[in-house]
Design a protein around this motif. Structure first.
Motif, PDB file in Angstrom:
ATOM      1  N   PHE A 115       5.585  -9.522  -5.145  1.00  0.00           N
ATOM      2  CA  PHE A 115       4.508  -9.041  -4.291  1.00  0.00           C
ATOM      3  C   PHE A 115       3.127  -9.181  -4.919  1.00  0.00           C
ATOM      4  N   GLY A 116       3.046  -9.765  -6.094  1.00  0.00           N
ATOM      5  CA  GLY A 116       1.749  -9.961  -6.731  1.00  0.00           C
ATOM      6  C   GLY A 116       1.127  -8.644  -7.143  1.00  0.00           C
ATOM      7  N   LYS A 117      -0.165  -8.526  -6.911  1.00  0.00           N
ATOM      8  CA  LYS A 117      -0.912  -7.346  -7.347  1.00  0.00           C
ATOM      9  C   LYS A 117      -0.679  -6.132  -6.467  1.00  0.00           C
ATOM     10  N   VAL A 118      -0.184  -6.349  -5.263  1.00  0.00           N
ATOM     11  CA  VAL A 118      -0.033  -5.249  -4.306  1.00  0.00           C
ATOM     12  C   VAL A 118       1.447  -4.957  -4.100  1.00  0.00           C
ATOM     13  N   GLU A 119       1.937  -3.954  -4.790  1.00  0.00           N
ATOM     14  CA  GLU A 119       3.335  -3.565  -4.646  1.00  0.00           C
ATOM     15  C   GLU A 119       3.452  -2.563  -3.512  1.00  0.00           C
ATOM     16  N   PRO A 120       4.265  -2.849  -2.507  1.00  0.00           N
ATOM     17  CA  PRO A 120       4.362  -1.944  -1.361  1.00  0.00           C
ATOM     18  C   PRO A 120       5.186  -0.692  -1.659  1.00  0.00           C
ATOM     19  N   GLU A 121       4.878   0.347  -0.924  1.00  0.00           N
ATOM     20  CA  GLU A 121       5.679   1.565  -0.935  1.00  0.00           C
ATOM     21  C   GLU A 121       6.716   1.430   0.176  1.00  0.00           C
ATOM     22  N   ARG A 144       9.688   6.618  -0.707  1.00  0.00           N
ATOM     23  CA  ARG A 144       9.096   7.910  -0.362  1.00  0.00           C
ATOM     24  C   ARG A 144       9.582   8.335   1.019  1.00  0.00           C
ATOM     25  N   ASN A 145       9.277   9.611   1.376  1.00  0.00           N
ATOM     26  CA  ASN A 145       9.503   9.972   2.774  1.00  0.00           C
ATOM     27  C   ASN A 145       8.313   9.437   3.563  1.00  0.00           C
ATOM     28  N   LEU A 146       8.425   9.439   4.869  1.00  0.00           N
ATOM     29  CA  LEU A 146       7.436   8.798   5.726  1.00  0.00           C
ATOM     30  C   LEU A 146       6.041   9.416   5.603  1.00  0.00           C
ATOM     31  N   VAL A 147       5.963  10.738   5.522  1.00  0.00           N
ATOM     32  CA  VAL A 147       4.669  11.409   5.424  1.00  0.00           C
ATOM     33  C   VAL A 147       4.000  11.069   4.091  1.00  0.00           C
ATOM     34  N   GLU A 148       4.780  11.056   3.013  1.00  0.00           N
ATOM     35  CA  GLU A 148       4.234  10.667   1.709  1.00  0.00           C
ATOM     36  C   GLU A 148       3.754   9.221   1.732  1.00  0.00           C
ATOM     37  N   LEU A 149       4.513   8.354   2.401  1.00  0.00           N
ATOM     38  CA  LEU A 149       4.143   6.946   2.493  1.00  0.00           C
ATOM     39  C   LEU A 149       2.758   6.798   3.129  1.00  0.00           C
ATOM     40  N   LYS A 150       2.547   7.480   4.246  1.00  0.00           N
ATOM     41  CA  LYS A 150       1.252   7.384   4.912  1.00  0.00           C
ATOM     42  C   LYS A 150       0.135   7.927   4.014  1.00  0.00           C
ATOM     43  N   ALA A 151       0.414   8.984   3.293  1.00  0.00           N
ATOM     44  CA  ALA A 151      -0.604   9.612   2.442  1.00  0.00           C
ATOM     45  C   ALA A 151      -1.092   8.690   1.325  1.00  0.00           C
ATOM     46  N   VAL A 152      -0.248   7.784   0.852  1.00  0.00           N
ATOM     47  CA  VAL A 152      -0.653   6.902  -0.244  1.00  0.00           C
ATOM     48  C   VAL A 152      -1.179   5.551   0.238  1.00  0.00           C
TER      49      VAL A 152
END
Length: 170
Positions: A104-110, A4-12
């Protein structure tokens, strides 16, 4: 997990989650993490690169230990703004993370990229000003560069949020 772009990343990002910044080199990966308020980046370590799976597992452990949900990966853009082979290598690393969510198990990072032009040289200059020995600089430069990259992204997010607030008030 997606790029994602940085702003979208923070939003999620979930509340109280953290971001980890990465400075991906040929031999090492510098890591830094931010506080849950996305204010300050702190260097946390370096991964000595071996095979992708081992590198990703070490990264996943560092993320799990710190409740990290997003990656800000430094993108080594050329001074003229073009992307060369090093950028392609970093993008390939990110793509490999995307196709291996089981690491990453249950938590997949953005994931988001951040232009890291001159980050290592800026950190080198700073450490020379601090009168660090060459040996000590070599030991910490990668994780310090990761902190520099992540702090730049955090500062950008703060400025973007302030501009949004200013426009909402108008």
């Amino acid at each position: 997990m997606s790029i994602r772009n940085l702003v979208e990343l923070k939003a999620v990002m979930p509340r109280h989650a953290r971001l980890i910044g990465l400075d991906i080199g040929e031999k090492t990966i510098g890591m830094a993490v931010c506080d849950p308020g996305f204010t300050v980046a702190s260097p946390i370590g370096t991964i000595r690169r071996t095979k992708f799976t081992q590198d990703a597992q070490e990264l996943a452990r560092a993320m799990k230990d710190r409740d990290v949900r997003g990656l800000v990966i430094g993108l080594p853009v050329n001074m003229d703004g073009t992307e060369g082979p090093r950028c392609e290598s970093v993008r390939e690393f990110a793509r490999n993370l995307l196709i291996r969510p089981e690491l990453f198990g249950k938590v997949e990072p953005e994931i988001a990229f951040w232009d890291e032009r001159l980050s290592t040289s800026a950190v080198d200059r700073m450490m020379i000003e601090w009168d660090m020995t060459r040996k000590r600089r070599d030991e910490v430069v990668d994780k310090m560069a990761a902190a520099y990259i992540l702090q730049g992204a955090l500062d950008y997010l703060k400025k973007a949020a302030e501009e949004d607030e200013g426009q909402a008030d108008a």
